[in-house]
Design a protein around this motif. Structure first.
Motif, PDB file in Angstrom:
ATOM      1  N   ILE A  80     -57.231 -19.571 -51.625  1.00  0.00           N
ATOM      2  CA  ILE A  80     -56.408 -20.232 -52.635  1.00  0.00           C
ATOM      3  C   ILE A  80     -55.658 -21.388 -52.004  1.00  0.00           C
ATOM      4  O   ILE A  80     -54.980 -21.219 -50.983  1.00  0.00           O
ATOM      5  CB  ILE A  80     -55.373 -19.267 -53.236  1.00  0.00           C
ATOM      6  N   TYR A 134     -59.308 -12.858 -58.660  1.00  0.00           N
ATOM      7  CA  TYR A 134     -58.653 -14.146 -58.843  1.00  0.00           C
ATOM      8  C   TYR A 134     -59.628 -15.114 -59.488  1.00  0.00           C
ATOM      9  O   TYR A 134     -60.738 -15.312 -59.006  1.00  0.00           O
ATOM     10  CB  TYR A 134     -58.193 -14.694 -57.492  1.00  0.00           C
ATOM     11  N   LYS A 136     -60.044 -19.021 -60.775  1.00  0.00           N
ATOM     12  CA  LYS A 136     -59.454 -20.357 -60.685  1.00  0.00           C
ATOM     13  C   LYS A 136     -59.435 -21.014 -62.058  1.00  0.00           C
ATOM     14  O   LYS A 136     -60.448 -21.157 -62.720  1.00  0.00           O
ATOM     15  CB  LYS A 136     -60.236 -21.224 -59.709  1.00  0.00           C
ATOM     16  N   ASP A 185     -63.503 -19.727 -54.020  1.00  0.00           N
ATOM     17  CA  ASP A 185     -62.162 -20.278 -54.263  1.00  0.00           C
ATOM     18  C   ASP A 185     -61.662 -19.904 -55.653  1.00  0.00           C
ATOM     19  O   ASP A 185     -60.881 -20.626 -56.260  1.00  0.00           O
ATOM     20  CB  ASP A 185     -62.160 -21.798 -54.071  1.00  0.00           C
ATOM     21  N   GLY A 186     -62.130 -18.771 -56.140  1.00  0.00           N
ATOM     22  CA  GLY A 186     -61.714 -18.309 -57.455  1.00  0.00           C
ATOM     23  C   GLY A 186     -62.829 -18.329 -58.477  1.00  0.00           C
ATOM     24  O   GLY A 186     -62.645 -17.913 -59.620  1.00  0.00           O
TER      25      GLY A 186
END
Length: 300
Positions: A80, A134, A136, A185-186
């Protein structure tokens, strides 16, 4: 023994092959793999907070985890924030590997700090543990939902805080290590089990090297357990008293002194030097914590 916890088989595959672990068919609740020498025990917990905590509690109770054992969590995570960390110069793109120095539980806001005692060659980073993957979005990009001010870069997973809290019933902060490899990255929907397996395969030698170094330290402690015990005990008691150390901090002091004894580090001279500088004794617990951090830096 070193207890290795992974959430899914893809994270365990390379470790199973590297250490030639065999499945223990006596376990039905979790997949458990062990080596012939009974030095490694790998457990695939399942994804999420509850499975992770139950797996740690179950296996550590069964085998009686103790003072000379380690808890080692290996797995994939999201990255993140910024794509690099200027202070370390380390790449934080997919495939980057980190040892976690701070764990934040998103739901409760609690933070935990593994005490990274033994030397390593990994970059360090904080990790946030959430109850769901998670994702993004424009609102969450760069920071996990519900979080306040975090560093420019953080990791995100769904097990670390649960593993730490369950592990704390059996291990000290200096016995728990969390090694994470960035897989996305999500955008988790684009990540497959095969991709995670490949990422860990590429890092398996550096992971194995660190596990072997912990094994070597454990073996050395067991073989030389009585070495310098009287001297070490006197140094330990005196230092803890002058640091106003709590029980948890006292155990950390003990491990640092033991590590120095086994590694041939002249810890006694460093401590005497700090006494001569007026750093010891400390006036209260707060100052004691500060001086202990200074001592650790001087020793390592």
């Amino acid at each position: 023994m070193i207890y290795i916890i992974t959430a899914i088989y893809a994270e365990a595959h390379a470790l199973i092959n590297r250490f030639q672990l065999k499945k223990d068919l006596s376990h039905t609740r979790f997949q458990v793999f062990r080596d012939k020498e009974a030095e490694l025990c790998l457990v695939i917990s399942g994804t999420g907070l509850i499975p992770a905590s139950v797996a740690v509690s179950s296996i550590c109770t069964e085998y009686g985890a103790g003072q000379q054992d380690f808890l080692f969590n290996v797995g994939a995570c999201a990255g993140i924030g910024n794509a690099n960390m200027p202070e370390t110069g380390k790449d934080c793109q997919t495939g980057a590997i980190f040892l976690c120095n701070k764990i934040t539980e998103q739901i409760t806001g609690k933070t935990f700090y593994p005490d990274i005692l033994y030397q390593h060659g990994f970059a360090e980073a904080p990790i946030i543990t959430g109850a769901k993957p998670y994702m993004k979005t424009p609102e969450t990009q760069g920071i996990a939902p519900g979080e306040r001010k975090e560093p420019d870069f953080s990791l995100y997973d769904m097990e670390a805080s649960a593993i730490y809290q369950a592990g704390s019933y059996f291990f000290g902060p200096h016995q728990m290590y969390f090694l994470k490899i960035v897989s996305d990255d999500g955008e988790i929907q684009n990540v497959t089990s095969k991709q995670i397996q490949d990422l860990i395969d590429k890092k398996i030698e550096s992971i194995a090297e660190y596990i072997i170094s912990l094994q070597a330290m454990t073996s050395k402690e067991q073989a030389e357990d009585s070495y310098g015990q009287d001297t070490m005990q006197k140094s330990f008691q005196s230092l803890c008293f002058d640091l106003h150390a709590s029980k948890a901090m006292s155990e950390s002091v003990r491990q640092y002194i033991r590590y120095c004894v086994l590694s041939g580090i002249d810890y006694d001279s460093v401590i005497k030097e700090m006494y001569l500088e007026g750093k010891f004794p400390c006036k209260d617990k707060r100052e004691g914590k500060q001086r202990f951090e200074e001592l650790k830096k001087r020793l390592l």
